[in-house]
Design a protein around this motif. Structure first.
Motif, PDB file in Angstrom:
ATOM      1  N   LEU A   5      -0.353   5.686  -7.483  1.00  0.00           N
ATOM      2  CA  LEU A   5      -1.729   5.548  -7.026  1.00  0.00           C
ATOM      3  C   LEU A   5      -1.842   5.631  -5.509  1.00  0.00           C
ATOM      4  CD1 LEU A   5      -2.863   2.725  -9.486  1.00  0.00           C
ATOM      5  CD2 LEU A   5      -3.314   5.173  -9.645  1.00  0.00           C
ATOM      6  N   ALA A   6      -0.811   6.178  -4.873  1.00  0.00           N
ATOM      7  CA  ALA A   6      -0.869   6.391  -3.427  1.00  0.00           C
ATOM      8  C   ALA A   6      -1.952   7.415  -3.111  1.00  0.00           C
ATOM      9  CB  ALA A   6       0.480   6.876  -2.912  1.00  0.00           C
ATOM     10  N   ARG A   7      -2.533   7.313  -1.930  1.00  0.00           N
ATOM     11  CA  ARG A   7      -3.619   8.209  -1.527  1.00  0.00           C
ATOM     12  C   ARG A   7      -3.407   8.654  -0.077  1.00  0.00           C
ATOM     13  NH1 ARG A   7      -9.005   8.239  -3.373  1.00  0.00           N
ATOM     14  NH2 ARG A   7      -8.178   7.288  -5.286  1.00  0.00           N
ATOM     15  N   GLY A   8      -3.489   9.952   0.131  1.00  0.00           N
ATOM     16  CA  GLY A   8      -3.280  10.505   1.455  1.00  0.00           C
ATOM     17  C   GLY A   8      -4.242   9.951   2.492  1.00  0.00           C
ATOM     18  N   GLY A   9      -3.740   9.764   3.702  1.00  0.00           N
ATOM     19  CA  GLY A   9      -4.565   9.324   4.817  1.00  0.00           C
ATOM     20  C   GLY A   9      -4.893   7.851   4.855  1.00  0.00           C
ATOM     21  N   ARG A  10      -4.363   7.073   3.935  1.00  0.00           N
ATOM     22  CA  ARG A  10      -4.730   5.660   3.870  1.00  0.00           C
ATOM     23  C   ARG A  10      -3.740   4.774   4.599  1.00  0.00           C
ATOM     24  NH1 ARG A  10      -7.756   8.975   1.453  1.00  0.00           N
ATOM     25  NH2 ARG A  10      -9.611   8.196   0.377  1.00  0.00           N
ATOM     26  N   SER A  11      -4.281   3.684   5.099  1.00  0.00           N
ATOM     27  CA  SER A  11      -3.498   2.616   5.719  1.00  0.00           C
ATOM     28  C   SER A  11      -3.621   1.387   4.834  1.00  0.00           C
ATOM     29  CB  SER A  11      -4.043   2.313   7.112  1.00  0.00           C
ATOM     30  OG  SER A  11      -5.370   1.805   7.017  1.00  0.00           O
ATOM     31  N   ALA A  12      -2.906   0.339   5.171  1.00  0.00           N
ATOM     32  CA  ALA A  12      -3.055  -0.906   4.419  1.00  0.00           C
ATOM     33  C   ALA A  12      -4.506  -1.384   4.481  1.00  0.00           C
ATOM     34  CB  ALA A  12      -2.116  -1.969   4.976  1.00  0.00           C
ATOM     35  N   ARG A  13      -5.133  -1.177   5.634  1.00  0.00           N
ATOM     36  CA  ARG A  13      -6.524  -1.595   5.814  1.00  0.00           C
ATOM     37  C   ARG A  13      -7.486  -0.742   4.983  1.00  0.00           C
ATOM     38  NH1 ARG A  13      -9.857  -0.429  11.404  1.00  0.00           N
ATOM     39  NH2 ARG A  13     -11.961  -0.801  10.562  1.00  0.00           N
ATOM     40  N   SER A  14      -7.414   0.584   5.108  1.00  0.00           N
ATOM     41  CA  SER A  14      -8.380   1.436   4.417  1.00  0.00           C
ATOM     42  C   SER A  14      -8.142   1.455   2.905  1.00  0.00           C
ATOM     43  CB  SER A  14      -8.371   2.858   4.980  1.00  0.00           C
ATOM     44  OG  SER A  14      -7.109   3.468   4.822  1.00  0.00           O
ATOM     45  N   TYR A  15      -6.882   1.328   2.476  1.00  0.00           N
ATOM     46  CA  TYR A  15      -6.589   1.255   1.043  1.00  0.00           C
ATOM     47  C   TYR A  15      -7.239   0.012   0.438  1.00  0.00           C
ATOM     48  CZ  TYR A  15      -3.739   2.212  -3.139  1.00  0.00           C
ATOM     49  OH  TYR A  15      -3.312   2.532  -4.410  1.00  0.00           O
ATOM     50  N   THR A  16      -7.288  -1.034   1.244  1.00  0.00           N
ATOM     51  CA  THR A  16      -7.967  -2.269   0.813  1.00  0.00           C
ATOM     52  C   THR A  16      -9.471  -2.107   0.858  1.00  0.00           C
ATOM     53  OG1 THR A  16      -6.133  -3.647   1.616  1.00  0.00           O
ATOM     54  CG2 THR A  16      -8.283  -4.714   1.343  1.00  0.00           C
ATOM     55  N   ARG A  17     -10.005  -1.660   2.002  1.00  0.00           N
ATOM     56  CA  ARG A  17     -11.452  -1.581   2.192  1.00  0.00           C
ATOM     57  C   ARG A  17     -12.131  -0.655   1.172  1.00  0.00           C
ATOM     58  NH1 ARG A  17     -11.567   0.708   6.840  1.00  0.00           N
ATOM     59  NH2 ARG A  17     -12.074   2.768   6.048  1.00  0.00           N
ATOM     60  N   GLU A  18     -11.478   0.435   0.839  1.00  0.00           N
ATOM     61  CA  GLU A  18     -12.076   1.419  -0.060  1.00  0.00           C
ATOM     62  C   GLU A  18     -11.985   1.027  -1.536  1.00  0.00           C
ATOM     63  OE1 GLU A  18     -10.440   5.256   0.794  1.00  0.00           O
ATOM     64  OE2 GLU A  18     -10.789   5.042   2.950  1.00  0.00           O
ATOM     65  N   GLY A  19     -11.394  -0.118  -1.808  1.00  0.00           N
ATOM     66  CA  GLY A  19     -11.312  -0.586  -3.191  1.00  0.00           C
ATOM     67  C   GLY A  19     -10.182   0.030  -3.991  1.00  0.00           C
ATOM     68  N   LEU A  20      -9.293   0.756  -3.320  1.00  0.00           N
ATOM     69  CA  LEU A  20      -8.200   1.402  -4.027  1.00  0.00           C
ATOM     70  C   LEU A  20      -7.203   0.387  -4.576  1.00  0.00           C
ATOM     71  CD1 LEU A  20      -7.606   4.382  -1.561  1.00  0.00           C
ATOM     72  CD2 LEU A  20      -8.764   4.447  -3.786  1.00  0.00           C
ATOM     73  N   PHE A  21      -6.984  -0.686  -3.816  1.00  0.00           N
ATOM     74  CA  PHE A  21      -6.045  -1.687  -4.314  1.00  0.00           C
ATOM     75  C   PHE A  21      -6.651  -2.485  -5.464  1.00  0.00           C
ATOM     76  CE2 PHE A  21      -3.275  -5.416  -4.312  1.00  0.00           C
ATOM     77  CZ  PHE A  21      -2.053  -4.772  -4.348  1.00  0.00           C
ATOM     78  N   ILE A  22      -7.943  -2.737  -5.408  1.00  0.00           N
ATOM     79  CA  ILE A  22      -8.611  -3.416  -6.527  1.00  0.00           C
ATOM     80  C   ILE A  22      -8.496  -2.576  -7.790  1.00  0.00           C
ATOM     81  CG2 ILE A  22     -10.861  -4.114  -7.433  1.00  0.00           C
ATOM     82  CD1 ILE A  22      -9.737  -6.096  -5.462  1.00  0.00           C
ATOM     83  N   ALA A  23      -8.642  -1.254  -7.637  1.00  0.00           N
ATOM     84  CA  ALA A  23      -8.510  -0.360  -8.791  1.00  0.00           C
ATOM     85  C   ALA A  23      -7.090  -0.406  -9.349  1.00  0.00           C
ATOM     86  CB  ALA A  23      -8.882   1.062  -8.389  1.00  0.00           C
ATOM     87  N   LEU A  24      -6.104  -0.468  -8.461  1.00  0.00           N
ATOM     88  CA  LEU A  24      -4.713  -0.588  -8.917  1.00  0.00           C
ATOM     89  C   LEU A  24      -4.517  -1.888  -9.679  1.00  0.00           C
ATOM     90  CD1 LEU A  24      -1.477   0.132  -6.919  1.00  0.00           C
ATOM     91  CD2 LEU A  24      -1.797  -2.092  -8.000  1.00  0.00           C
ATOM     92  N   LEU A  25      -5.047  -2.979  -9.141  1.00  0.00           N
ATOM     93  CA  LEU A  25      -4.883  -4.286  -9.781  1.00  0.00           C
ATOM     94  C   LEU A  25      -5.414  -4.313 -11.207  1.00  0.00           C
ATOM     95  CD1 LEU A  25      -5.791  -6.897  -7.011  1.00  0.00           C
ATOM     96  CD2 LEU A  25      -3.564  -6.590  -8.108  1.00  0.00           C
ATOM     97  N   SER A  26      -6.453  -3.544 -11.458  1.00  0.00           N
ATOM     98  CA  SER A  26      -7.037  -3.521 -12.801  1.00  0.00           C
ATOM     99  C   SER A  26      -6.060  -2.973 -13.837  1.00  0.00           C
ATOM    100  CB  SER A  26      -8.318  -2.681 -12.809  1.00  0.00           C
ATOM    101  OG  SER A  26      -8.028  -1.299 -12.634  1.00  0.00           O
TER     102      SER A  26
END
Length: 253
Positions: A53-74
């Protein structure tokens, strides 16, 4: 100890039930061009299901802010492993970049206004990674924090050794220590592999477009280095390797 308890849960689970999820940037992510992230070849070395579920151009901050980590947690169930690796996109200042964290290693924050008018309280890299770890633990998952990988041109002047790692390598280790979870120094194990190959066989040979993104061949070397790291630190995931994973030479330094 919390970490050991969760490892016991995972090892007691059936191999078909436990899976690996991966959070990171383009150096890990699937790509359809002449570059490839290491998470793609990594799957062939594991007997467990791997969801990248890695995404290009993301940082720890933006991966969090954009909800990508929440989606992973699901998608995380008890006993699942979550590999977290950021750093390549985390530099800069939060006042000029929507990816950069606040400077520091503690609870420091910076309040910024994004281009769309959104007000964001920006935390440190260590805090973002610690929050990810806490969230995975809360789901009964097992976090694995990893350091970013070296760029292809990250060599000393003599081009004999990979140079000193950036601060985010140490920050990832600090976050792992703070939360008592596993840490894989991916920078180090890739450095071992690159130095064994030699500069001329690494850069630009394995980096067709720029100094950051590997070719499929390069991605495989980086994935194999991660497997090597798992084995060298004695991580339980090393017990779930395929025959191809077991065939990777174990080189620890």
């Amino acid at each position: 100890m919390r970490f050991n308890t969760l490892l016991t849960v995972a090892l007691a689970s059936t191999a078909s039930a436990v899976k690996i999820l991966m959070a990171g940037d383009s150096t890990m992510a699937q790509s359809s061009t002449n570059i490839q992230g290491w998470g793609t070849p990594f799957a062939q070395y594991m007997n467990l299901s791997v969801t990248n579920l890695a995404r290009g151009g993301r940082s720890a901050r933006s991966y969090t802010r954009e909800g990508l980590f929440i989606a992973l947690l699901s998608q995380v169930s008890a006993g699942d492993y979550v590999i977290i690796e950021f750093g390549h996109n985390d530099g800069g200042s939060p006042s000029t970049s929507d990816r950069a964290p606040t400077a520091g290693t503690g609870n420091e924050t910076t309040t910024v206004t994004l281009s769309d008018g959104t007000v964001e309280v920006v935390q440190t890299f260590v805090t973002y990674e610690r929050n990810m770890v806490k969230a995975v633990l809360a789901k009964g998952g097992i976090p694995v924090l990893a350091s970013q990988t070296p760029n292809g041109d990250a060599w000393n002047t003599e081009k004999t050794k990979i140079s000193t790692p950036p601060r985010f390598v140490g920050y990832a280790e600090l976050a792992a220590e703070d939360e008592g979870v596993a840490y894989v120094d991916h920078w180090n194990w890739v450095a071992v592999a690159y130095e064994d190959l030699g500069y001329d066989n690494v850069y630009p040979k394995l980096f067709p477009n720029d100094h950051t993104h590997t070719s499929p061949e390069g991605a495989d070397i980086v994935a194999r280095a991660f497997v090597n790291g798992l084995r060298c630190v004695g991580h339980p995931l090393a017990n779930s390797l395929t025959a191809a994973g077991k065939a990777i030479p174990k080189v620890c330094s």
